[in-house]
Scaffold this active site. Structure first.
Site, PDB file in Angstrom:
ATOM      1  N   ARG A  68       1.250  -1.182   0.526  1.00  0.00           N
ATOM      2  CA  ARG A  68       0.130  -0.175  -0.087  1.00  0.00           C
ATOM      3  C   ARG A  68       0.541   1.081   0.413  1.00  0.00           C
ATOM      4  O   ARG A  68       2.117   1.612   0.673  1.00  0.00           O
ATOM      5  CB  ARG A  68      -0.722  -0.164   1.417  1.00  0.00           C
ATOM      6  CG  ARG A  68      -2.219   1.109   1.154  1.00  0.00           C
ATOM      7  CD  ARG A  68      -2.614   0.234   2.723  1.00  0.00           C
ATOM      8  NE  ARG A  68      -2.655   1.240   3.754  1.00  0.00           N
ATOM      9  CZ  ARG A  68      -3.662   1.372   4.570  1.00  0.00           C
ATOM     10  NH1 ARG A  68      -4.601   1.565   4.447  1.00  0.00           N
ATOM     11  NH2 ARG A  68      -3.012   2.594   5.422  1.00  0.00           N
ATOM     12  N   THR A 115      -0.280   7.398  -0.321  1.00  0.00           N
ATOM     13  CA  THR A 115      -2.587   7.413  -1.379  1.00  0.00           C
ATOM     14  C   THR A 115      -3.084   6.305  -1.065  1.00  0.00           C
ATOM     15  O   THR A 115      -4.066   6.322  -0.991  1.00  0.00           O
ATOM     16  CB  THR A 115      -1.720   7.192  -2.748  1.00  0.00           C
ATOM     17  OG1 THR A 115      -1.458   6.462  -3.136  1.00  0.00           O
ATOM     18  CG2 THR A 115      -0.997   8.766  -3.616  1.00  0.00           C
ATOM     19  N   ASP A 130       5.170  -3.890  10.502  1.00  0.00           N
ATOM     20  CA  ASP A 130       6.375  -3.392  11.459  1.00  0.00           C
ATOM     21  C   ASP A 130       6.309  -3.805  12.996  1.00  0.00           C
ATOM     22  O   ASP A 130       7.362  -4.203  12.812  1.00  0.00           O
ATOM     23  CB  ASP A 130       5.950  -2.201  11.597  1.00  0.00           C
ATOM     24  CG  ASP A 130       6.140  -1.425  10.350  1.00  0.00           C
ATOM     25  OD1 ASP A 130       6.309  -2.008   9.583  1.00  0.00           O
ATOM     26  OD2 ASP A 130       6.499  -0.035  10.273  1.00  0.00           O
ATOM     27  N   ASP A 144       0.511  -0.808  12.638  1.00  0.00           N
ATOM     28  CA  ASP A 144       1.623  -1.631  11.604  1.00  0.00           C
ATOM     29  C   ASP A 144       1.195  -2.610  12.272  1.00  0.00           C
ATOM     30  O   ASP A 144       2.620  -2.834  12.476  1.00  0.00           O
ATOM     31  CB  ASP A 144       2.128  -0.648  10.321  1.00  0.00           C
ATOM     32  CG  ASP A 144       2.345  -1.332   9.592  1.00  0.00           C
ATOM     33  OD1 ASP A 144       2.760  -2.317   9.635  1.00  0.00           O
ATOM     34  OD2 ASP A 144       2.470  -0.487   8.719  1.00  0.00           O
TER      35      ASP A 144
HETATM   36  C1  PRP Z   1      -1.084  -3.853   5.024  1.00  0.00           C
HETATM   37  C2  PRP Z   1      -1.987  -4.430   5.706  1.00  0.00           C
HETATM   38  C3  PRP Z   1      -2.464  -4.962   3.738  1.00  0.00           C
HETATM   39  C4  PRP Z   1      -3.184  -3.280   3.332  1.00  0.00           C
HETATM   40  C5  PRP Z   1      -4.312  -2.735   3.910  1.00  0.00           C
HETATM   41  O1  PRP Z   1      -0.293  -4.392   4.275  1.00  0.00           O
HETATM   42  O2  PRP Z   1      -0.940  -5.946   5.788  1.00  0.00           O
HETATM   43  O3  PRP Z   1      -2.057  -5.886   3.116  1.00  0.00           O
HETATM   44  O4  PRP Z   1      -1.618  -2.642   4.051  1.00  0.00           O
HETATM   45  O5  PRP Z   1      -4.990  -1.828   4.161  1.00  0.00           O
HETATM   46  P1  PRP Z   1      -6.132  -1.492   2.414  1.00  0.00           P
HETATM   47  O6  PRP Z   1      -6.698  -2.465   2.920  1.00  0.00           O
HETATM   48  O7  PRP Z   1      -6.141  -0.375   2.799  1.00  0.00           O
HETATM   49  O8  PRP Z   1      -5.726  -2.311   1.273  1.00  0.00           O
HETATM   50  P2  PRP Z   1       1.152  -3.180   3.505  1.00  0.00           P
HETATM   51  O9  PRP Z   1       1.166  -2.703   2.397  1.00  0.00           O
HETATM   52  O10 PRP Z   1       1.083  -1.842   4.458  1.00  0.00           O
HETATM   53  O11 PRP Z   1       2.595  -3.979   4.088  1.00  0.00           O
HETATM   54  P3  PRP Z   1       3.426  -4.706   4.626  1.00  0.00           P
HETATM   55  O12 PRP Z   1       2.604  -6.423   4.637  1.00  0.00           O
HETATM   56  O13 PRP Z   1       4.914  -4.567   3.863  1.00  0.00           O
HETATM   57  O14 PRP Z   1       3.068  -4.368   6.191  1.00  0.00           O
HETATM   58  N1  URA Z   2      -2.078  -1.679   7.768  1.00  0.00           N
HETATM   59  C1  URA Z   2      -1.761  -1.868   8.455  1.00  0.00           C
HETATM   60  O1  URA Z   2      -1.127  -3.007   9.226  1.00  0.00           O
HETATM   61  N2  URA Z   2      -2.736  -1.835   9.463  1.00  0.00           N
HETATM   62  C2  URA Z   2      -3.562  -1.201   9.402  1.00  0.00           C
HETATM   63  O2  URA Z   2      -4.230  -0.294  10.473  1.00  0.00           O
HETATM   64  C3  URA Z   2      -3.450  -0.617   8.060  1.00  0.00           C
HETATM   65  C4  URA Z   2      -3.232  -1.074   7.015  1.00  0.00           C
END
Ligand code: PRP
Ligand code: URA
Length: 242
Positions: free
Chosen positions: A136, A140, A237, A234
């Site tokens: 994500r 944006t 993280d 997150d």
């Molecule tokens: C997070 C999460 C989802 C997404 C959710 O991943 O694990 O994949 O955000 O958000 P959305 O429903 O608004 O699309 P992120 O892209 O932050 O990457 P990560 O898995 O590396 O933490």
């Molecule tokens: N991704 C996360 O890890 N947490 C949130 O709340 C939204 C997106």
């Protein structure tokens, strides 16, 4: 219909008098037949309380997340098809049981979804696992697809799609589009998720009415950065780097 705000409810077994039960915020109810929320038991609420707490360290975050992931996988497996299967017991009697029908595979949305792979492996020996890297955009919040690597015969399998966080729904929708492009029918995809927003659930359930979602909890909503609230921050993280 608009989902109602997350209510506080008494938590505990039915036989316990109401005045002896504590109250806690439970999952928001949503009017979609294809969305299944885990039973809001004291155990689940206690596990979620641990991982939501900003003071929980990484070791505990991993441990308690894994406990919830296991509950999700166990519930998800209840939605796979079974056929009648009679066996003979060592005392010579017949037991009319069932057995799973069809092949499955896991598909994790990287990075956070990979945290759910072990829970699936613990329940389904030598399960095949595909990966889709979607990130994500931090500004944006739009999802971007970088990579996918999926079993060749994925179109013949039931797919358990894995991602713990379901905020706007953009990443999961993009992942389902990848699976559908590979020939997986919508009604053979099961999305396993820890915490969802009502908005994400609504977008998804309307776009993919035949796809089943199994989630531990539907939260109150999203903040101005499209983070789930109250949420847990997150996930990736906290599980991997914090
Ligand atoms: C997070 C999460 C989802 C997404 C959710 O991943 O694990 O994949 O955000 O958000 P959305 O429903 O608004 O699309 P992120 O892209 O932050 O990457 P990560 O898995 O590396 O933490
Ligand atoms: N991704 C996360 O890890 N947490 C949130 O709340 C939204 C997106």
């Amino acid at each position: 219909a608009k989902p109602s705000q997350s209510p506080k409810q008494s938590v505990g077994p039915d036989y316990r008098p109401e005045q002896q039960k504590p109250t806690a915020t439970v999952s928001t109810a949503v009017p979609f037949e294809n969305v299944h929320t885990l039973s809001q038991t004291p155990q689940l609420i206690a596990l979620l309380t641990m991982i939501r707490d900003k003071n929980t360290d990484r070791a505990d975050f991993i441990f308690y997340s894994n406990r919830i992931i296991r509950l999700l996988v166990e519930e998800g497996l209840n939605h796979l098809p079974v056929v009648e299967h009679a066996i003979t017991t060592p005392v010579g009697r017949t037991y009319a049981g069932v057995m799973f029908q069809g092949k499955i595979c896991g598909v994790s949305i990287m990075r956070a979804g990979e945290a759910m792979e072990q829970g699936l492996r613990d329940c389904c020996r030598s399960v095949r696992i595909g990966k889709i890297l979607i990130q994500r955009d931090e500004e944006t919040c739009m999802p971007k697809l970088f990579y996918d690597k999926l079993p060749e015969d994925i179109a013949d399998r039931w797919c358990l799609l894995l991602d713990p966080m379901f905020a706007t729904g953009g990443s999961a929708i993009m992942a389902v589009d990848v699976l559908k492009d590979r020939g997986v029918p919508e009604n053979r995809i099961l999305f396993l998720n820890l915490i969802a927003s009502p908005q994400g659930i609504e977008n998804f359930a309307k776009k993919f009415p035949k796809l089943r979602v199994v989630t531990a909890f539907i939260d109150q909503g999203l903040d101005e950065k499209n983070y789930i609230v109250p949420g847990l921050g997150d996930f990736g993280d906290r599980f991997y780097t914090m």
